[in-house]
Write a protein that holds these residues in place. Structure first.
Motif, PDB file in Angstrom:
ATOM      1  N   SER A 328       0.839  -1.197   0.000  1.00 58.04           N
ATOM      2  CA  SER A 328       0.000   0.000   0.000  1.00 58.04           C
ATOM      3  C   SER A 328       0.877   1.251   0.000  1.00 58.04           C
ATOM      4  CB  SER A 328      -0.932   0.008   1.223  1.00 58.04           C
ATOM      5  OG  SER A 328      -1.736   1.178   1.208  1.00 58.04           O
ATOM      6  N   PRO A 329       1.453   1.585  -1.157  1.00 61.37           N
ATOM      7  CA  PRO A 329       2.374   2.716  -1.179  1.00 61.37           C
ATOM      8  C   PRO A 329       1.657   4.062  -1.156  1.00 61.37           C
ATOM      9  CG  PRO A 329       2.423   1.516  -3.261  1.00 61.37           C
ATOM     10  CD  PRO A 329       1.378   0.867  -2.429  1.00 61.37           C
ATOM     11  N   SER A 330       0.667   4.170  -0.319  1.00 62.39           N
ATOM     12  CA  SER A 330      -0.059   5.425  -0.135  1.00 62.39           C
ATOM     13  C   SER A 330      -0.562   5.487   1.291  1.00 62.39           C
ATOM     14  CB  SER A 330      -1.259   5.484  -1.090  1.00 62.39           C
ATOM     15  OG  SER A 330      -2.169   6.483  -0.661  1.00 62.39           O
ATOM     16  N   GLY A 331      -0.404   6.633   1.904  1.00 61.45           N
ATOM     17  CA  GLY A 331      -0.938   6.822   3.256  1.00 61.45           C
ATOM     18  C   GLY A 331      -2.103   7.786   3.247  1.00 61.45           C
ATOM     19  N   ASN A 332      -2.702   7.941   2.072  1.00 60.82           N
ATOM     20  CA  ASN A 332      -3.777   8.929   1.912  1.00 60.82           C
ATOM     21  C   ASN A 332      -5.089   8.384   2.476  1.00 60.82           C
ATOM     22  OD1 ASN A 332      -5.769  10.685   1.050  1.00 60.82           O
ATOM     23  ND2 ASN A 332      -4.814  11.041  -0.950  1.00 60.82           N
ATOM     24  N   MET A 333      -5.465   8.854   3.657  1.00 64.49           N
ATOM     25  CA  MET A 333      -6.662   8.324   4.320  1.00 64.49           C
ATOM     26  C   MET A 333      -7.950   8.758   3.615  1.00 64.49           C
ATOM     27  SD  MET A 333      -6.181   6.225   6.840  1.00 64.49           S
ATOM     28  CE  MET A 333      -7.623   6.323   7.894  1.00 64.49           C
ATOM     29  N   ASN A 334      -7.873   9.843   2.839  1.00 63.96           N
ATOM     30  CA  ASN A 334      -9.063  10.245   2.072  1.00 63.96           C
ATOM     31  C   ASN A 334      -9.400   9.153   1.051  1.00 63.96           C
ATOM     32  OD1 ASN A 334      -9.171  13.182   3.063  1.00 63.96           O
ATOM     33  ND2 ASN A 334      -7.067  12.906   2.410  1.00 63.96           N
ATOM     34  N   LEU A 335      -8.348   8.594   0.465  1.00 69.41           N
ATOM     35  CA  LEU A 335      -8.535   7.509  -0.501  1.00 69.41           C
ATOM     36  C   LEU A 335      -9.033   6.243   0.204  1.00 69.41           C
ATOM     37  CD1 LEU A 335      -8.215   6.509  -3.417  1.00 69.41           C
ATOM     38  CD2 LEU A 335      -5.848   5.922  -2.870  1.00 69.41           C
ATOM     39  N   VAL A 336      -8.496   5.981   1.388  1.00 69.99           N
ATOM     40  CA  VAL A 336      -8.943   4.810   2.164  1.00 69.99           C
ATOM     41  C   VAL A 336     -10.448   4.907   2.440  1.00 69.99           C
ATOM     42  CG1 VAL A 336      -8.753   3.680   4.435  1.00 69.99           C
ATOM     43  CG2 VAL A 336      -6.683   4.412   3.227  1.00 69.99           C
ATOM     44  N   VAL A 337     -10.870   6.083   2.852  1.00 69.75           N
ATOM     45  CA  VAL A 337     -12.297   6.296   3.162  1.00 69.75           C
ATOM     46  C   VAL A 337     -13.136   6.101   1.890  1.00 69.75           C
ATOM     47  CG1 VAL A 337     -13.967   8.105   3.786  1.00 69.75           C
ATOM     48  CG2 VAL A 337     -11.925   7.738   5.190  1.00 69.75           C
ATOM     49  N   ALA A 338     -12.693   6.696   0.788  1.00 64.51           N
ATOM     50  CA  ALA A 338     -13.445   6.565  -0.466  1.00 64.51           C
ATOM     51  C   ALA A 338     -13.518   5.102  -0.897  1.00 64.51           C
ATOM     52  CB  ALA A 338     -12.786   7.410  -1.553  1.00 64.51           C
ATOM     53  N   MET A 339     -12.383   4.431  -0.822  1.00 60.38           N
ATOM     54  CA  MET A 339     -12.354   3.039  -1.286  1.00 60.38           C
ATOM     55  C   MET A 339     -13.230   2.138  -0.429  1.00 60.38           C
ATOM     56  SD  MET A 339      -8.943   1.197  -2.505  1.00 60.38           S
ATOM     57  CE  MET A 339      -8.460   2.573  -3.505  1.00 60.38           C
ATOM     58  N   LYS A 384     -12.632  21.896   1.454  1.00 62.87           N
ATOM     59  CA  LYS A 384     -13.117  22.862   0.462  1.00 62.87           C
ATOM     60  C   LYS A 384     -14.638  22.821   0.529  1.00 62.87           C
ATOM     61  CE  LYS A 384      -8.990  22.278  -2.186  1.00 62.87           C
ATOM     62  NZ  LYS A 384      -8.252  21.409  -3.087  1.00 62.87           N
ATOM     63  N   PRO A 385     -15.334  23.800  -0.028  1.00 57.71           N
ATOM     64  CA  PRO A 385     -16.794  23.747   0.047  1.00 57.71           C
ATOM     65  C   PRO A 385     -17.304  22.447  -0.594  1.00 57.71           C
ATOM     66  CG  PRO A 385     -16.053  25.867  -0.806  1.00 57.71           C
ATOM     67  CD  PRO A 385     -14.848  24.991  -0.735  1.00 57.71           C
ATOM     68  N   ILE A 386     -18.064  21.670   0.182  1.00 59.50           N
ATOM     69  CA  ILE A 386     -18.653  20.437  -0.361  1.00 59.50           C
ATOM     70  C   ILE A 386     -20.139  20.440  -0.021  1.00 59.50           C
ATOM     71  CG2 ILE A 386     -16.550  19.024  -0.330  1.00 59.50           C
ATOM     72  CD1 ILE A 386     -17.557  17.800   2.334  1.00 59.50           C
ATOM     73  N   PRO A 387     -20.965  19.877  -0.913  1.00 60.46           N
ATOM     74  CA  PRO A 387     -22.408  19.950  -0.685  1.00 60.46           C
ATOM     75  C   PRO A 387     -22.910  19.025   0.416  1.00 60.46           C
ATOM     76  CG  PRO A 387     -21.932  18.793  -2.748  1.00 60.46           C
ATOM     77  CD  PRO A 387     -20.630  19.307  -2.237  1.00 60.46           C
ATOM     78  N   SER A 388     -22.207  17.909   0.654  1.00 61.37           N
ATOM     79  CA  SER A 388     -22.732  16.922   1.602  1.00 61.37           C
ATOM     80  C   SER A 388     -21.604  16.048   2.113  1.00 61.37           C
ATOM     81  CB  SER A 388     -23.762  16.028   0.893  1.00 61.37           C
ATOM     82  OG  SER A 388     -23.085  15.310  -0.138  1.00 61.37           O
ATOM     83  N   VAL A 389     -21.912  15.267   3.138  1.00 64.45           N
ATOM     84  CA  VAL A 389     -20.919  14.326   3.685  1.00 64.45           C
ATOM     85  C   VAL A 389     -20.524  13.304   2.620  1.00 64.45           C
ATOM     86  CG1 VAL A 389     -20.567  12.512   5.403  1.00 64.45           C
ATOM     87  CG2 VAL A 389     -21.787  14.598   6.036  1.00 64.45           C
ATOM     88  N   ALA A 390     -21.536  12.833   1.872  1.00 60.35           N
ATOM     89  CA  ALA A 390     -21.282  11.782   0.889  1.00 60.35           C
ATOM     90  C   ALA A 390     -20.346  12.251  -0.225  1.00 60.35           C
ATOM     91  CB  ALA A 390     -22.602  11.296   0.290  1.00 60.35           C
ATOM     92  N   TYR A 391     -20.268  13.581  -0.428  1.00 61.29           N
ATOM     93  CA  TYR A 391     -19.410  14.099  -1.491  1.00 61.29           C
ATOM     94  C   TYR A 391     -17.938  13.752  -1.239  1.00 61.29           C
ATOM     95  CZ  TYR A 391     -17.763  17.252  -5.145  1.00 61.29           C
ATOM     96  OH  TYR A 391     -17.177  17.763  -6.278  1.00 61.29           O
ATOM     97  N   LEU A 392     -17.562  13.618   0.033  1.00 59.69           N
ATOM     98  CA  LEU A 392     -16.152  13.334   0.370  1.00 59.69           C
ATOM     99  C   LEU A 392     -15.663  12.035  -0.279  1.00 59.69           C
ATOM    100  CD1 LEU A 392     -15.543  14.217   4.144  1.00 59.69           C
ATOM    101  CD2 LEU A 392     -14.396  15.210   2.175  1.00 59.69           C
ATOM    102  N   PRO A 393     -16.307  10.886  -0.010  1.00 57.49           N
ATOM    103  CA  PRO A 393     -15.853   9.661  -0.684  1.00 57.49           C
ATOM    104  C   PRO A 393     -16.259   9.607  -2.157  1.00 57.49           C
ATOM    105  CG  PRO A 393     -17.698   9.172   0.766  1.00 57.49           C
ATOM    106  CD  PRO A 393     -17.305  10.586   1.038  1.00 57.49           C
ATOM    107  N   PHE A 396     -13.682  10.973  -5.231  1.00 56.01           N
ATOM    108  CA  PHE A 396     -12.502  10.327  -4.647  1.00 56.01           C
ATOM    109  C   PHE A 396     -11.172  10.796  -5.217  1.00 56.01           C
ATOM    110  CE2 PHE A 396     -13.365   7.717  -8.325  1.00 56.01           C
ATOM    111  CZ  PHE A 396     -12.117   7.330  -8.762  1.00 56.01           C
ATOM    112  N   GLY A 397     -11.176  11.358  -6.404  1.00 56.16           N
ATOM    113  CA  GLY A 397      -9.897  11.755  -6.993  1.00 56.16           C
ATOM    114  C   GLY A 397      -9.471  13.173  -6.669  1.00 56.16           C
ATOM    115  N   SER A 398     -10.359  13.938  -6.044  1.00 57.61           N
ATOM    116  CA  SER A 398     -10.018  15.336  -5.754  1.00 57.61           C
ATOM    117  C   SER A 398      -9.488  15.455  -4.343  1.00 57.61           C
ATOM    118  CB  SER A 398     -11.277  16.209  -5.834  1.00 57.61           C
ATOM    119  OG  SER A 398     -11.896  16.050  -7.083  1.00 57.61           O
TER     120      SER A 398
END
Ligand code: NIG
Ligand code: FE
Length: 411
Positions: A328-339, A384-393, A396-398
Motif C-alpha cells: 500500500s504505497p499510499s498513506g492517503n486516508m481520504n482515498l482509504v475512506v473513499a475506497m 473545500k466547500p462540499i455539498p454533503s458528507v457523501a461528497y467526500l468519498p 474520490f480523486g479530488s
C-alpha cells in the motif's frame, strides 16, 4: 490561546461522550449544520449552532471557515511509514503476473526492504519518514501508528524503533510504535524458525522494553510467515513486557490469525481480506477491533474486506492505510475512506467514524482524539466547500482537504 471558528457549513462527528462504535452504531455520524467551534489551548472547548453564538466574549480572535465542512483528523492506526526505499519494480512484476507470495519467495518483498533498511542510516530513515509524515498531515492525518519490521536484525529493529521514537518527539501529532520483528524470517533463519523467534523474544524484546521503544507488539500471522501458535508465543512475550498485541491477520489466507488475536486480547487484528465464518464470529464476540486496510486489498488485487458482514455481526471496525512500500504505497486516508465506500459498501458516515473515532480507539487514543468533543485535541480537517458528507468519498480523486489544524494551529 483562544480561537472562535465561525461559519462551519457542517461540523461532523460531534459527541459529548465518545466510545468505540460497533455494528450499527457506526452509521450514526452526529452533525451540526451552520456551526461554530471554540478552540482553547489546542483543545476543543465548545461548539454549537451559529445562531447561539451570542454568549461568547466578543474579544476572542475569529477565523471565518467560510462554509467549510469541519471534521476530526484521520486516525491512521496501521502504517509502516519508516522504510528505506520504494519497490515499484515489484509493482511491475505483479502487473506481469507474479503474486505477492511469489515475490516474497524470490527474496523480494519484506526481505528486499530489510536489506536496504539495514544499509541505511538512522538519520536518513528519520528524514525520509518525517517528510512522509508531514505530507500525510497535510492530507488530514492527525494521529498515526508506525511499525518496525523491516530490520529483522537486532540492530535493524532497534534502528527503526529509534526513528519512530524521534518522530514521536518531533511530531505535533500523536505517534504510536509497534514492534513487528516477526514480520518475516530473514534468509539465514529460513530453515530455523525457532532460532529467529528466540532472537525476537530473547534479544530484541528486552532491549526494546528497556529503551521504551514500543507501545504494541505485532506479528504477521500468515501461512508461510508466522503460524497462530508462533504468533501466540511471540505476543505472550510482548505482553509480559507490557506490549498489547495489534497483529496482521487473515490477509492472504484464513489461517487462524483473527482467532489467535482475539484469544490474546489483541487491541486490533488488521487486514481481514480473507475472513471465514469462524474468524468473523470470534471477532464479533470480542473487544478486539477489526482494522480494515482497503488500499492494501486494492493494490494487491485481493478481495476487499467483508465490512458489511462484520458490521451485521456487531464487530467494531476501523479503517487504516497500511502505508508501506510493498502492499500500500499510499498513506492517503481520504482515498482509504473513499475506497471503503466504493468497494466495501460502507456508508460515508460509517467510513468517517471508522477512520476517525474507531481509528483513535485502535491506538488507545479514543479519549483524546477522533471526535468533536470538548476536551479533546483540536486536530481538525477543514474541507473545500462540499455539498454533503457523501461528497467526500464520492469525489474520490479530488483533494478536498483545504486546511488542517493540529493542536489548535493551522499547519
Ligand atoms: O501490511 N502483510 C504484511 N506486511 C505489510 C506489507 C509489507 C511489505 O510488503 O513490505 C502489509 O501489507
Ligand atoms: Fe501492514
Amino acid at each position: 490561546m483562544n480561537l472562535l471558528i465561525t461559519n462551519i457549513h457542517q461540523l461532523l462527528n460531534v459527541r459529548t461522550e465518545s466510545k468505540l462504535l460497533r455494528g450499527e452504531e457506526l452509521s450514526q455520524l452526529p452533525v451540526i449544520r451552520n456551526a461554530f467551534l471554540v478552540v482553547e489551548n489546542g483543545l476543543i472547548k465548545e461548539y454549537g449552532e451559529m445562531s447561539s453564538i451570542g454568549h461568547l466574549p466578543s474579544a476572542m480572535p475569529v477565523y471565518d471557515a467560510q462554509g467549510a465542512t469541519v471534521l476530526p483528523t484521520w486516525c491512521d492506526s496501521h502504517t509502516h511509514l519508516v522504510f528505506a526505499a520504494s519497490r515499484e519494480t515489484e509493482f511491475v512484476d505483479k502487473i506481469k503476473g507474479l503474486s505477492y507470495a511469489e515475490i516474497a519467495a524470490k527474496g523480494g518483498g519484506i526481505l528486499n526492504s530489510a536489506t536496504v533498511l539495514n544499509a541505511t542510516t538512522e538519520d536518513t530513515l528519520f528524514e525520509q519518514a518525517w517528510q512522509r509524515l508531514q505530507e500525510l498531515m497535510k492530507l488530514g492525518t492527525g494521529a498515526i501508528e508506525i511499525k518496525s519490521g523491516y530490520g529483522l536484525t537486532v540492530a535493524g529493529e532497534l534502528k527503526m524503533l529509534r526513528v519512530i521514537k524521534r518522530l514521536k518527539e518531533i511530531s505535533p501529532i500523536p505517534v504510536k510504535a509497534s514492534f513487528l520483528g516477526a514480520h518475516t524470517y530473514p534468509l539465514e533463519f529460513k530453515e530455523n524458525h525457532t532460532g529467529y523467534i528466540n532472537l525476537v523474544i530473547d534479544e530484541m524484546l528486552p532491549k526494546i522494553a528497556a529503551e521504551k521503544l514500543a507501545d504494541y507488539i505485532d506479528v504477521f500471522c500468515e501461512d508461510g510467515f508466522f503460524s497462530p501458535d508462533e504468533t501466540t508465543t511471540i505476543c505472550r512475550a510482548g505482553i509480559s513486557y507490557g506490549l498489547r498485541p495489534k497483529i496482521h491477520a487473515n490477509q492472504l489466507r484464513a489461517s487462524g490469525g483473527t482467532q489467535a488475536g482475539v484469544a490474546l486480547g489483541a487491541l486490533s487484528v488488521d487486514h481481514l481480506e480473507t475472513m471465514d465464518e469462524d474468524a468473523i464470529l470470534a471477532l464479533a464476540g470480542s473487544a478486539t477491533i477489526g482494522t480494515l486496510l482497503p488500499t492494501a486489498a486494492f493494490f494487491l488485487r485481493m478481495p476487499f474486506q467483508p465490512a458489511r458482514v462484520l458490521l451485521d455481526k456487531g464487530c467494531a471496525i476501523a479503517l487504516a492505510s497500511d502505508y508501506n512500500p510493498g502492499s500500500s504505497p499510499s498513506g492517503n486516508m481520504n482515498l482509504v475512506v473513499a475506497m471503503s465506500c466504493i468497494q466495501m459498501k460502507l456508508l460515508p458516515e460509517e467510513a468517517i467514524n471508522a477512520a476517525t473515532l474507531n481509528g483513535a480507539y485502535a491506538m488507545d487514543l479514543g479519549e483524546v482524539l477522533g471526535s468533536i468533543t470538548p476536551g479533546k485535541i483540536a486536530n481538525l480537517i477543514f474541507t473545500k466547500p462540499i455539498p454533503s458528507v457523501a461528497y467526500l468519498p464520492y469525489a474520490f480523486g479530488s483533494n478536498l482537504v483545504e486546511k488542517v489544524m493540529i493542536n489548535g494551529v493551522f499547519i
